[in-house]
Design a protein around this motif. Sequence first.
Motif, PDB file in Angstrom:
ATOM      1  N   LYS A   1       0.817  -1.212   0.000  1.00 22.95           N
ATOM      2  CA  LYS A   1       0.000   0.000   0.000  1.00 22.95           C
ATOM      3  C   LYS A   1       0.856   1.271   0.000  1.00 22.95           C
ATOM      4  CE  LYS A   1      -4.044  -0.134   1.981  1.00 22.95           C
ATOM      5  NZ  LYS A   1      -4.845  -0.576   0.818  1.00 22.95           N
ATOM      6  N   ASN A   2       2.095   1.162  -0.479  1.00 21.12           N
ATOM      7  CA  ASN A   2       3.027   2.291  -0.412  1.00 21.12           C
ATOM      8  C   ASN A   2       2.515   3.532  -1.144  1.00 21.12           C
ATOM      9  OD1 ASN A   2       3.425   1.289  -3.006  1.00 21.12           O
ATOM     10  ND2 ASN A   2       5.544   0.678  -2.676  1.00 21.12           N
ATOM     11  N   LEU A   3       2.183   3.393  -2.416  1.00 23.13           N
ATOM     12  CA  LEU A   3       1.748   4.545  -3.193  1.00 23.13           C
ATOM     13  C   LEU A   3       0.411   5.090  -2.711  1.00 23.13           C
ATOM     14  CD1 LEU A   3       2.706   3.910  -6.933  1.00 23.13           C
ATOM     15  CD2 LEU A   3       3.235   5.932  -5.573  1.00 23.13           C
ATOM     16  N   GLN A   4      -0.491   4.201  -2.345  1.00 23.17           N
ATOM     17  CA  GLN A   4      -1.800   4.635  -1.875  1.00 23.17           C
ATOM     18  C   GLN A   4      -1.680   5.499  -0.630  1.00 23.17           C
ATOM     19  OE1 GLN A   4      -4.437   1.441  -0.822  1.00 23.17           O
ATOM     20  NE2 GLN A   4      -6.143   2.795  -0.336  1.00 23.17           N
ATOM     21  N   MET A   5      -0.851   5.085   0.325  1.00 23.57           N
ATOM     22  CA  MET A   5      -0.724   5.846   1.559  1.00 23.57           C
ATOM     23  C   MET A   5       0.043   7.150   1.341  1.00 23.57           C
ATOM     24  SD  MET A   5      -2.537   3.916   3.331  1.00 23.57           S
ATOM     25  CE  MET A   5      -2.507   5.016   4.743  1.00 23.57           C
ATOM     26  N   ILE A   6       1.065   7.129   0.478  1.00 27.52           N
ATOM     27  CA  ILE A   6       1.780   8.367   0.162  1.00 27.52           C
ATOM     28  C   ILE A   6       0.834   9.372  -0.487  1.00 27.52           C
ATOM     29  CG2 ILE A   6       3.507   9.370  -1.391  1.00 27.52           C
ATOM     30  CD1 ILE A   6       4.759   8.252   1.070  1.00 27.52           C
ATOM     31  N   GLU A   7      -0.016   8.879  -1.375  1.00 24.73           N
ATOM     32  CA  GLU A   7      -0.968   9.775  -2.031  1.00 24.73           C
ATOM     33  C   GLU A   7      -1.945  10.384  -1.028  1.00 24.73           C
ATOM     34  OE1 GLU A   7      -3.893   9.879  -5.960  1.00 24.73           O
ATOM     35  OE2 GLU A   7      -3.000   7.982  -5.302  1.00 24.73           O
ATOM     36  N   LEU A   8      -2.428   9.568  -0.077  1.00 28.54           N
ATOM     37  CA  LEU A   8      -3.329  10.078   0.955  1.00 28.54           C
ATOM     38  C   LEU A   8      -2.644  11.161   1.788  1.00 28.54           C
ATOM     39  CD1 LEU A   8      -5.046   6.815   2.297  1.00 28.54           C
ATOM     40  CD2 LEU A   8      -6.162   8.698   1.083  1.00 28.54           C
ATOM     41  N   LEU A   9      -1.403  10.918   2.187  1.00 28.58           N
ATOM     42  CA  LEU A   9      -0.674  11.876   3.015  1.00 28.58           C
ATOM     43  C   LEU A   9      -0.376  13.164   2.254  1.00 28.58           C
ATOM     44  CD1 LEU A   9       1.653   9.300   4.742  1.00 28.58           C
ATOM     45  CD2 LEU A   9       0.260  10.970   5.986  1.00 28.58           C
ATOM     46  N   ILE A  10       0.035  13.044   0.995  1.00 29.61           N
ATOM     47  CA  ILE A  10       0.339  14.229   0.198  1.00 29.61           C
ATOM     48  C   ILE A  10      -0.916  15.073  -0.024  1.00 29.61           C
ATOM     49  CG2 ILE A  10       0.929  14.989  -2.144  1.00 29.61           C
ATOM     50  CD1 ILE A  10       3.117  12.876  -2.177  1.00 29.61           C
ATOM     51  N   GLU A  11      -2.016  14.429  -0.376  1.00 34.27           N
ATOM     52  CA  GLU A  11      -3.241  15.197  -0.612  1.00 34.27           C
ATOM     53  C   GLU A  11      -3.736  15.849   0.677  1.00 34.27           C
ATOM     54  OE1 GLU A  11      -7.542  14.897  -2.899  1.00 34.27           O
ATOM     55  OE2 GLU A  11      -6.337  13.080  -2.632  1.00 34.27           O
ATOM     56  N   ARG A  12      -3.600  15.146   1.810  1.00 37.98           N
ATOM     57  CA  ARG A  12      -4.021  15.714   3.089  1.00 37.98           C
ATOM     58  C   ARG A  12      -3.177  16.956   3.430  1.00 37.98           C
ATOM     59  NH1 ARG A  12      -8.081  15.959   6.764  1.00 37.98           N
ATOM     60  NH2 ARG A  12      -8.576  13.856   6.054  1.00 37.98           N
ATOM     61  N   LEU A  13      -1.872  16.882   3.208  1.00 35.72           N
ATOM     62  CA  LEU A  13      -0.987  17.997   3.541  1.00 35.72           C
ATOM     63  C   LEU A  13      -1.101  19.150   2.554  1.00 35.72           C
ATOM     64  CD1 LEU A  13       2.384  16.362   4.666  1.00 35.72           C
ATOM     65  CD2 LEU A  13       1.067  18.037   5.955  1.00 35.72           C
ATOM     66  N   CYS A  14      -1.069  18.831   1.271  1.00 32.90           N
ATOM     67  CA  CYS A  14      -0.920  19.867   0.250  1.00 32.90           C
ATOM     68  C   CYS A  14      -2.239  20.327  -0.352  1.00 32.90           C
ATOM     69  CB  CYS A  14      -0.004  19.361  -0.874  1.00 32.90           C
ATOM     70  SG  CYS A  14       1.624  18.827  -0.310  1.00 32.90           S
ATOM     71  N   GLY A  15      -3.250  19.465  -0.323  1.00 33.78           N
ATOM     72  CA  GLY A  15      -4.509  19.802  -0.959  1.00 33.78           C
ATOM     73  C   GLY A  15      -4.380  19.799  -2.472  1.00 33.78           C
ATOM     74  N   ARG A  16      -5.480  20.062  -3.141  1.00 33.49           N
ATOM     75  CA  ARG A  16      -5.454  20.166  -4.592  1.00 33.49           C
ATOM     76  C   ARG A  16      -4.971  21.545  -4.981  1.00 33.49           C
ATOM     77  NH1 ARG A  16      -7.469  15.806  -6.974  1.00 33.49           N
ATOM     78  NH2 ARG A  16      -7.231  16.875  -8.982  1.00 33.49           N
ATOM     79  N   ALA A  17      -4.248  21.620  -6.083  1.00 26.50           N
ATOM     80  CA  ALA A  17      -3.694  22.889  -6.528  1.00 26.50           C
ATOM     81  C   ALA A  17      -4.780  23.764  -7.142  1.00 26.50           C
ATOM     82  CB  ALA A  17      -2.595  22.638  -7.553  1.00 26.50           C
ATOM     83  N   VAL A  18      -4.581  25.069  -6.994  1.00 21.12           N
ATOM     84  CA  VAL A  18      -5.338  26.015  -7.792  1.00 21.12           C
ATOM     85  C   VAL A  18      -4.427  26.435  -8.934  1.00 21.12           C
ATOM     86  CG1 VAL A  18      -6.721  26.810  -5.856  1.00 21.12           C
ATOM     87  CG2 VAL A  18      -4.586  27.972  -6.382  1.00 21.12           C
ATOM     88  N   GLU A  19      -4.970  27.133  -9.912  1.00 18.49           N
ATOM     89  CA  GLU A  19      -4.196  27.434 -11.110  1.00 18.49           C
ATOM     90  C   GLU A  19      -2.899  28.162 -10.772  1.00 18.49           C
ATOM     91  OE1 GLU A  19      -4.800  29.525 -15.510  1.00 18.49           O
ATOM     92  OE2 GLU A  19      -6.413  29.546 -14.033  1.00 18.49           O
ATOM     93  N   GLY A  20      -1.796  27.625 -11.248  1.00 19.21           N
ATOM     94  CA  GLY A  20      -0.498  28.258 -11.041  1.00 19.21           C
ATOM     95  C   GLY A  20       0.288  27.770  -9.851  1.00 19.21           C
ATOM     96  N   ASP A  21      -0.301  26.922  -8.991  1.00 19.40           N
ATOM     97  CA  ASP A  21       0.415  26.432  -7.815  1.00 19.40           C
ATOM     98  C   ASP A  21       1.647  25.619  -8.227  1.00 19.40           C
ATOM     99  OD1 ASP A  21      -1.403  27.600  -6.183  1.00 19.40           O
ATOM    100  OD2 ASP A  21      -2.101  25.763  -5.231  1.00 19.40           O
ATOM    101  N   LYS A  22       2.745  25.860  -7.513  1.00 21.62           N
ATOM    102  CA  LYS A  22       3.997  25.161  -7.782  1.00 21.62           C
ATOM    103  C   LYS A  22       4.481  24.508  -6.498  1.00 21.62           C
ATOM    104  CE  LYS A  22       5.328  28.782 -11.079  1.00 21.62           C
ATOM    105  NZ  LYS A  22       6.326  29.837 -11.387  1.00 21.62           N
ATOM    106  N   ILE A  23       5.101  23.348  -6.633  1.00 16.74           N
ATOM    107  CA  ILE A  23       5.643  22.662  -5.464  1.00 16.74           C
ATOM    108  C   ILE A  23       6.966  21.995  -5.819  1.00 16.74           C
ATOM    109  CG2 ILE A  23       4.460  20.444  -5.846  1.00 16.74           C
ATOM    110  CD1 ILE A  23       3.963  20.491  -2.730  1.00 16.74           C
ATOM    111  N   CYS A  24       7.903  22.052  -4.886  1.00 15.96           N
ATOM    112  CA  CYS A  24       9.182  21.364  -5.018  1.00 15.96           C
ATOM    113  C   CYS A  24       9.295  20.389  -3.864  1.00 15.96           C
ATOM    114  CB  CYS A  24      10.331  22.375  -4.986  1.00 15.96           C
ATOM    115  SG  CYS A  24      11.978  21.639  -5.124  1.00 15.96           S
TER     116      CYS A  24
END
Length: 333
Positions: free
Chosen positions: A99-122
């Motif tokens: 479940k590695n990718l599934q849990m990473i995706e859950l954690l990333i979306e919880r922390l970062c949220g969905r982007a609005v137009e122009g959002d950048k992340i490193c």
Amino acid sequence: MAVTQSAAPLKGLDLGTSRIVLANLSGETVDYTPQLNAFIDLPYAKSTEMMLISESILHRVEDTRIYAYGNRADEFAKFLEGDARRPMQSGVLNSAEPKNLQMIELLIERLCGRAVEGDKICFSIPSSPPQRKSDLIFHERSVMSIFESLGYRVQSINEGLAIVYAELKDTNFTGIGMSFGGGMCNICLAYLGLPVFTLATTRAGDYIDHSAASVTGETPTTVRLHKENGFRIGGTEGNGLDHALSVYYADVIESAVAALTGAMVESKKLPKFTGPIPIVCAGGTSMARGFLAELKKAIDSAVLPIKLSDIRLAQEPLNTTAKGALVAAMLNM
């Protein structure tokens, strides 16, 4: 850290083996939000689900199982006298965890949220683990796909270089960054913001936890919680667990310094520095009391081909990589 807001929203993410930390611009300051990069698998019961909801514990229900993840996962692991499951190992996706990718995706979306137009992340990536270059390629591209699916413009930065970006502005981003994390120790020698070389060792926080657990009969989770609760390297009043931790901390430090020394000696393109350069270290493993003294002792015993100005701990060791990723986004995106 005071910064100037960019035209496009910027974020930096430390995607660490043990913790994920988001650095987010808020006016002219930076806010940090951490999540434990771990989860626990529980049998489904309505009462358990209601308790998780009432306690605002991150979780996901799948058929007959509940997956509690993030900062509170260790509470369950300790209660169950077990160890939390980890989506990442040695700096990259854990190939033994289905479940590695599934849990990473859950954690990333919880922390970062969905982007609005122009959002950048490193986001941070490690140096290639020994014998696992293809694993790093898979890890980096898989994580990039997660961010792209959330609508972000995305790029990555080496974790050691992120330490330089975060802490060495006053030396024009010239010096050595050492990130002592959970899965790896990442090291970068940089000259004017450009990496001369990067490297990593797999002896870091997890190695300490599992090794100390093996010789004391404790669980790795119990060991980790103990070392984060006032432990001092080489303390004279500790118990058997403190002694084991001190032994393995010393091994981690010596391995990192040996790797740095070897890379410098073997490098054929060391710049002609105009003067001594600094070393700055960060990461959760570097926060143990007595760590900096042990690191200085090991470096003093090594024979380095360059002169050092100072060896210091980052201002906020747990947030440094995320801060460096944010600076990279400001400079390069």
